[in-house]
Design an enzyme around this catalytic site. Structure first.
Site, PDB file in Angstrom:
ATOM      1  N   LYS A  42      15.228  84.410  70.691  1.00 49.11           N
ATOM      2  CA  LYS A  42      16.532  84.658  71.282  1.00 49.11           C
ATOM      3  C   LYS A  42      16.472  84.363  72.646  1.00 49.11           C
ATOM      4  O   LYS A  42      16.765  83.906  73.498  1.00 49.11           O
ATOM      5  CB  LYS A  42      16.501  86.219  72.261  1.00 49.11           C
ATOM      6  CG  LYS A  42      15.908  87.341  71.258  1.00 49.11           C
ATOM      7  CD  LYS A  42      16.595  87.276  69.887  1.00 49.11           C
ATOM      8  CE  LYS A  42      18.331  87.422  70.418  1.00 49.11           C
ATOM      9  NZ  LYS A  42      19.149  87.315  69.202  1.00 49.11           N
TER      10      LYS A  42
ATOM     11  N   LYS B  99      24.985  86.075  66.486  1.00 48.14           N
ATOM     12  CA  LYS B  99      24.098  84.669  67.672  1.00 48.14           C
ATOM     13  C   LYS B  99      25.748  85.082  69.073  1.00 48.14           C
ATOM     14  O   LYS B  99      26.539  84.000  68.595  1.00 48.14           O
ATOM     15  CB  LYS B  99      23.742  83.552  66.917  1.00 48.14           C
ATOM     16  CG  LYS B  99      23.237  83.459  66.364  1.00 48.14           C
ATOM     17  CD  LYS B  99      21.888  83.679  66.341  1.00 48.14           C
ATOM     18  CE  LYS B  99      20.605  84.406  65.330  1.00 48.14           C
ATOM     19  NZ  LYS B  99      19.836  84.387  65.798  1.00 48.14           N
TER      20      LYS B  99
HETATM   21  P1  A3P Z   1      22.521  87.038  72.826  1.00 41.25           P
HETATM   22  O1  A3P Z   1      22.889  87.090  71.248  1.00 41.25           O
HETATM   23  O2  A3P Z   1      22.182  87.852  73.195  1.00 41.25           O
HETATM   24  O3  A3P Z   1      23.446  86.166  73.192  1.00 41.25           O
HETATM   25  P2  A3P Z   1      18.101  82.844  69.186  1.00 41.25           P
HETATM   26  O4  A3P Z   1      18.981  81.743  68.093  1.00 41.25           O
HETATM   27  O5  A3P Z   1      17.067  81.890  69.437  1.00 41.25           O
HETATM   28  O6  A3P Z   1      17.446  84.161  68.164  1.00 41.25           O
HETATM   29  O7  A3P Z   1      19.284  82.920  70.527  1.00 41.25           O
HETATM   30  C1  A3P Z   1      20.565  83.951  69.772  1.00 41.25           C
HETATM   31  C2  A3P Z   1      20.990  82.996  71.844  1.00 41.25           C
HETATM   32  O8  A3P Z   1      20.752  81.653  71.501  1.00 41.25           O
HETATM   33  C3  A3P Z   1      22.224  83.831  71.782  1.00 41.25           C
HETATM   34  O9  A3P Z   1      21.869  85.497  72.279  1.00 41.25           O
HETATM   35  C4  A3P Z   1      23.289  83.447  72.751  1.00 41.25           C
HETATM   36  O10 A3P Z   1      23.305  83.225  73.884  1.00 41.25           O
HETATM   37  C5  A3P Z   1      22.321  82.262  73.005  1.00 41.25           C
HETATM   38  N1  A3P Z   1      22.779  80.351  72.481  1.00 41.25           N
HETATM   39  C6  A3P Z   1      22.522  79.671  72.712  1.00 41.25           C
HETATM   40  N2  A3P Z   1      23.569  79.188  72.291  1.00 41.25           N
HETATM   41  C7  A3P Z   1      24.192  79.017  71.468  1.00 41.25           C
HETATM   42  C8  A3P Z   1      25.501  78.974  70.939  1.00 41.25           C
HETATM   43  N3  A3P Z   1      26.024  77.653  70.989  1.00 41.25           N
HETATM   44  N4  A3P Z   1      26.007  79.768  70.071  1.00 41.25           N
HETATM   45  C9  A3P Z   1      25.780  80.973  69.553  1.00 41.25           C
HETATM   46  N5  A3P Z   1      24.684  81.531  70.791  1.00 41.25           N
HETATM   47  C10 A3P Z   1      24.147  80.756  71.615  1.00 41.25           C
END
Ligand code: A3P
Length: 324
Positions: free
Chosen positions: A57, A276
């Site tokens: 996350k 995401k």
């Molecule tokens: P949220 O869905 O809570 O906002 P992971 O891929 O490690 O599971 O992390 C998910 C998180 O990546 C998302 O958390 C979001 O905030 C973050 N994130 C950072 N850059 C992003 C991007 N370019 N597109 C989508 N999510 C992104």
């Protein structure tokens, strides 16, 4: 001279050396004895040069997606169970062995100029993972992303709710993070899984007891979100990768998504999926207050560690420290 059948001999061996019952896969190309008995068709070029270790996350999927746009970076094949993540060094996959792991990676023709990698966000806080990675990939580079552990915990809770975890659906975030001994075991277990990865300094120290700090890149997840092109430039310098790939025109801010998204070869913008960058209500004030205090000693330890490593202190860490 006295001997017994092989099975008996093995039983005797493990009786004498119980700590060796758990296998540790060692790099066959580093140990000459192993290389000489290894199949001639196998090659260590099929092992990754760097790993994105998480934690969950923090933006690991975005980073993974951006990396796959690079002409000299090659990812693993997807897993039918865990999608883009191989999740080898933690959990039961480790016991499937080295061939199982290597089959996730293509055999490359010009392997010296290409960088194989994998990203498994659960590696970060796995107790045995640094030791296991070090045994197999002692020269690998490691990449971690850190965001506020408070935000990370809340994002993880929302992720569990989206995946219909019955405990996350039944209990509020505040209930879970503050669950004490009077709560059912299942709630306390979920609390631990939610909060433990955020003990950043403790996990980083474990990695650093096996790897040189020069092998570790710490990315500020807030910067990855707000200015991914700069992060990707720094990443390429860390890898010493050629050719340099400019992400400036290849990542475009999408106002409705609220994130930067890859621009495809056909010039269309392809953001990450709806899972995401989810939409969910802001965090309950009480939970935020509780977690500011809860994470304070961990954040103090992290800021000391970053100072020791001569790494910048992210803005979110300054913010969390002042609130705790
Ligand atoms: P949220 O869905 O809570 O906002 P992971 O891929 O490690 O599971 O992390 C998910 C998180 O990546 C998302 O958390 C979001 O905030 C973050 N994130 C950072 N850059 C992003 C991007 N370019 N597109 C989508 N999510 C992104």
């Amino acid at each position: 001279l006295f001997t017994v059948p092989p099975l008996k001999l093995a039983e005797k061996y493990f009786e004498l050396y119980p700590e060796e019952t758990d296998p540790v896969w060692i790099n066959p190309c580093i140990d000459k004895r192993h290389k000489s008995i290894w199949s001639k068709t196998k090659t260590c070029d099929q092992l990754p040069k760097f790993l994105v270790i998480g934690p969950q996350k923090t933006g690991t999927t975005a980073l993974y997606t951006f990396l796959t746009m690079h002409p000299a970076i090659v990812s693993n094949y997807p897993s039918p169970e865990t999608y883009e993540e191989v999740q080898f060094f933690n959990g039961k996959n480790y016991y499937k062995g080295l061939d199982w792991y290597m089959n996730f990676f293509p055999v490359l023709k010009n392997s010296s100029s290409l960088f194989l990698f994998e990203k498994s966000a659960t590696y970060f806080d796995g107790e045995l993972v640094p030791m296991r990675v070090n045994s197999l990939l002692p020269y690998a580079k490691l990449v971690t992303i850190l965001i506020s552990p408070i935000k990370r915990a809340y994002s993880w809770y929302q992720h569990m709710r989206a995946h219909k975890d019955p405990i996350a659906l039944r209990y509020t975030f505040y209930d879970i993070v503050t669950a004490n001994e009077t709560f059912p075991k299942s709630v306390r277990e979920l609390r631990n899984r939610c909060l433990n990865p955020g003990h950043y300094a403790q996990h980083l120290e474990r990695w650093l007891s096996y790897f040189h700090p020069r092998q570790l890149l710490i990315i500020d997840g807030e910067e990855l979100k707000d200015d991914p092109a700069s992060v990707m430039s720094r990443f390429q310098r860390f890898l010493r990768i050629k050719p340099f790939f400019s992400y400036r025109n290849r990542l475009k801010y999408n106002p409705s998504k609220g994130f930067f998204c890859p621009v495809t070869e056909e010039n269309s913008v392809k953001c990450l999926g709806h899972n995401k960058g989810r939409n969910y209500p802001p965090m309950d004030y009480r939970a935020e207050k509780f977690l500011s205090t809860f994470y304070l000693p961990h954040n103090v330890a992290l800021s000391k560690l970053l100072n020791k490593l001569r790494q910048p202190i992210p803005e979110w860490l300054e913010r969390d420290l002042s609130r705790g």
